[in-house]
Write a protein that holds these residues in place. Sequence first.
Motif, mmCIF file in Angstrom:
data_model
loop_
_atom_site.group_PDB
_atom_site.id
_atom_site.type_symbol
_atom_site.label_atom_id
_atom_site.label_comp_id
_atom_site.label_asym_id
_atom_site.label_seq_id
_atom_site.Cartn_x
_atom_site.Cartn_y
_atom_site.Cartn_z
ATOM 1 N N MET A 194 100.460 -57.101 1.443
ATOM 2 C CA MET A 194 98.960 -57.132 1.606
ATOM 3 C C MET A 194 98.674 -58.378 2.466
ATOM 4 S SD MET A 194 97.930 -55.918 -2.103
ATOM 5 C CE MET A 194 95.803 -55.687 -1.914
ATOM 6 N N LEU A 195 99.137 -59.371 2.332
ATOM 7 C CA LEU A 195 98.717 -60.824 3.091
ATOM 8 C C LEU A 195 99.372 -60.433 4.399
ATOM 9 C CD1 LEU A 195 99.281 -63.391 0.274
ATOM 10 C CD2 LEU A 195 97.109 -62.440 1.087
ATOM 11 N N LYS A 196 100.493 -60.176 4.688
ATOM 12 C CA LYS A 196 100.993 -60.104 5.798
ATOM 13 C C LYS A 196 100.807 -58.995 6.742
ATOM 14 C CE LYS A 196 105.731 -60.249 8.113
ATOM 15 N NZ LYS A 196 107.088 -60.754 7.701
ATOM 16 N N TYR A 197 100.418 -57.999 6.183
ATOM 17 C CA TYR A 197 99.984 -56.784 6.892
ATOM 18 C C TYR A 197 98.525 -56.434 6.841
ATOM 19 C CZ TYR A 197 105.122 -56.852 7.720
ATOM 20 O OH TYR A 197 106.133 -57.125 8.167
ATOM 21 N N HIS A 257 107.832 -47.162 4.014
ATOM 22 C CA HIS A 257 106.765 -47.681 3.365
ATOM 23 C C HIS A 257 106.874 -49.336 3.365
ATOM 24 C CE1 HIS A 257 104.318 -48.352 -0.238
ATOM 25 N NE2 HIS A 257 104.000 -47.012 -0.299
ATOM 26 N N PRO A 258 105.568 -49.833 3.272
ATOM 27 C CA PRO A 258 105.462 -51.222 3.668
ATOM 28 C C PRO A 258 106.104 -52.133 2.410
ATOM 29 C CG PRO A 258 103.546 -50.246 4.016
ATOM 30 C CD PRO A 258 104.199 -49.016 3.627
ATOM 31 N N ILE A 259 106.388 -51.255 1.123
ATOM 32 C CA ILE A 259 107.102 -52.043 -0.024
ATOM 33 C C ILE A 259 108.572 -52.068 0.361
ATOM 34 C CG2 ILE A 259 107.738 -51.755 -2.196
ATOM 35 C CD1 ILE A 259 105.159 -52.895 -1.895
ATOM 36 N N SER A 260 109.092 -51.108 0.988
ATOM 37 C CA SER A 260 110.528 -50.883 1.366
ATOM 38 C C SER A 260 110.808 -51.996 2.331
ATOM 39 C CB SER A 260 110.832 -49.476 1.853
ATOM 40 O OG SER A 260 110.485 -48.641 0.924
ATOM 41 N N LEU A 288 95.289 -52.574 -3.254
ATOM 42 C CA LEU A 288 96.636 -52.347 -3.778
ATOM 43 C C LEU A 288 96.914 -50.962 -4.152
ATOM 44 C CD1 LEU A 288 99.178 -53.746 -5.279
ATOM 45 C CD2 LEU A 288 97.784 -53.615 -7.232
ATOM 46 N N ARG A 289 95.764 -50.071 -4.426
ATOM 47 C CA ARG A 289 96.127 -48.841 -4.854
ATOM 48 C C ARG A 289 96.659 -48.008 -3.823
ATOM 49 N NH1 ARG A 289 90.520 -48.995 -8.352
ATOM 50 N NH2 ARG A 289 90.249 -49.854 -6.223
ATOM 51 N N THR A 290 96.288 -48.109 -2.736
ATOM 52 C CA THR A 290 96.589 -47.390 -1.586
ATOM 53 C C THR A 290 98.157 -47.292 -1.198
ATOM 54 O OG1 THR A 290 96.505 -49.036 0.172
ATOM 55 C CG2 THR A 290 94.647 -47.750 -0.178
ATOM 56 N N LEU A 308 99.250 -39.656 3.696
ATOM 57 C CA LEU A 308 100.264 -39.762 4.903
ATOM 58 C C LEU A 308 99.697 -40.441 5.875
ATOM 59 C CD1 LEU A 308 102.267 -36.311 5.069
ATOM 60 C CD2 LEU A 308 103.218 -38.612 4.937
ATOM 61 N N ARG A 309 98.327 -40.410 6.422
ATOM 62 C CA ARG A 309 97.510 -41.010 7.312
ATOM 63 C C ARG A 309 97.751 -42.504 7.033
ATOM 64 N NH1 ARG A 309 91.987 -38.776 5.771
ATOM 65 N NH2 ARG A 309 92.931 -39.117 3.657
ATOM 66 N N TRP A 310 97.713 -43.189 5.748
ATOM 67 C CA TRP A 310 97.887 -44.607 5.403
ATOM 68 C C TRP A 310 99.375 -44.920 5.891
ATOM 69 C CZ3 TRP A 310 101.408 -47.241 2.332
ATOM 70 C CH2 TRP A 310 100.717 -48.641 1.768
ATOM 71 N N LEU A 311 100.225 -44.089 5.419
ATOM 72 C CA LEU A 311 101.715 -44.582 5.730
ATOM 73 C C LEU A 311 102.108 -44.423 7.214
ATOM 74 C CD1 LEU A 311 104.302 -44.981 4.248
ATOM 75 C CD2 LEU A 311 104.877 -42.614 4.261
ATOM 76 N N ARG A 312 101.325 -43.468 7.769
ATOM 77 C CA ARG A 312 101.712 -43.418 9.368
ATOM 78 C C ARG A 312 100.949 -44.700 10.087
ATOM 79 N NH1 ARG A 312 99.841 -37.754 9.516
ATOM 80 N NH2 ARG A 312 101.764 -36.679 9.023
ATOM 81 N N HIS A 313 99.886 -45.173 9.375
ATOM 82 C CA HIS A 313 99.196 -46.503 9.898
ATOM 83 C C HIS A 313 99.977 -47.852 9.343
ATOM 84 C CE1 HIS A 313 95.847 -48.960 11.344
ATOM 85 N NE2 HIS A 313 96.208 -49.542 10.383
ATOM 86 N N TYR A 314 100.303 -47.945 8.230
ATOM 87 C CA TYR A 314 100.976 -49.064 7.895
ATOM 88 C C TYR A 314 102.584 -48.905 7.751
ATOM 89 C CZ TYR A 314 96.504 -50.884 6.558
ATOM 90 O OH TYR A 314 95.191 -50.995 6.501
#
Length: 364
Positions: free
Chosen positions: A326-329, A113-116, A334-336, A342-348
Motif C-alpha cells: 500500500m505504501l509503495k504503490y 496481483h500487487p501482493i504477488s 486494504l480490503r480492495t 478486475l478494474r482494480w487489478l487492471r489498475h494496480y
Amino acid sequence: MQHSLPEQDLDAVREILLASIAAADSAEALESLRIAELGKKGRLTQLMRSLGSMEPEARRSVGAALNAIKTDVAAAIEGRKTALMDAALDARLMDERLDVTLPVRPEPRGAIHPISQTIDEVIAIFGEMGFTVAEGPDIEDDWHNFTALNIPPEHPARQEMDTFYLPGEADRPRRVLRTHTSPVQIRTMLESPPPFRIIAPGRTYRCDSDATHSPMFHQVEGLVVDECTHMGHLKGCLIEFCRAYFRIDDLPVRFRPSYFPFTEPSAEVDIGCTRAGGDLRIGHGDDWLEILGSGMVHPRVLANCGIDPGRYQGFAFGMGLERIAMLKYGIADLRTFFESDLRWLRHYGFAALDVPSLVAGSTP
Ligand code: DAH
C-alpha cells in the motif's frame, strides 16, 4: 431378338449422358450417374450385354460405338469430378481467406496481483543477501503458533492476535489458522541444524475486518541464526531492505525499542516520511512511519527448538506485505486487495514479465 441399335439413337444416348454429367452439381450426383450408366446393372452395361444377341456385323459396329461411348462417359465423369473438386477447393480458399490487413483481435492479458508482485520483490532483495525461502502450513497448532515462540497459555499476546481456532479434537493439540508467519521460524529451526538465513512469505489470519484489517492477510517472516549474529547485523540487513524496497538510497530508518515475546531485545522499525497536507510521502521528512517488527531471537525460543543459546544467537523480523505494498504503490484501502475487482487489478496489477529491480534508489 435385337438386330441393331440405330446410330442416331446411340448418338442421342451419348449427348444426353454427357449433358447430364456436365449438369451434375455434386460428387454424389456424379456417383449415382456413374452407377446408373456404367454400374453392373447400368444402362450402358445392359446395352453391352444385348450385343450377344445381335448379328455379327451389327455387333461389331454397335459394340465399337458403345465402347467409345463408355470411354467418353468414364472420361467425362472423371473430368467433371475433378472440376467439382477444384471448384469446392476454390470456394473454400475464398471463404477461408486470411485478410492480413485486418486489425488483430485484442488478446486478453492477465496482470500480477500487487501482493504477488510484492512477494517477488521482497524475495529478490533478500535473495541477494543470501536468504532462501521457507514455508509452513496455514493451519498450525497452538504450540508452533504460540508456545514455542515464548507465548505461553494466558499470555496477553494471545488475546491481541484475535485467533481463529479450529473445532477441538480430543486426541490432538488445538489447531489455529496461523496468526503470523513466525511459526515458520520454529519449523525451520526444528528441521535442520543452524545456521539459518530464511524468509517466509505467506498468508496469515486474524478475526478482524475494517479498512486496515482483513481476516486474511500476508506477512513475511525473516530469521537469521549463526554463531556470532548481533544487533548490528539486524540493523544493517533491515536498513538495506527498506532502502532497496522503497528504492530510496538514503531513506532514513529508525529502530525504536519495543516488545515481542519471541525477541529480546525487540525493536520496531520506522522509515522517514512526510505527511504534509494529509499526503503521505516516503523519504526525507519530519515524520516516521512504522513498517515492521524485529529483534534478537529470545534464548528461550532457541532452546525450545533444541538450539543451544549459549552458542547460537540470531535475529528475526516480521512485516505485513499489504502494508508495504500500500505504501509503495499508493493503495488506500486494504480490503480492495481481496475484492477481486478486475478494474482494480487492471489498475494496480503488474505485467507478467516485469522483473523486480534489485537496484536500490533507481526510482522508476
Ligand atoms: N509476529 C509479529 C506479528 O505478527 C511480527 C514480528 C515481530 C515477527 C518481531 C518477528 C519479530 O519475527 O522478531 O506482529
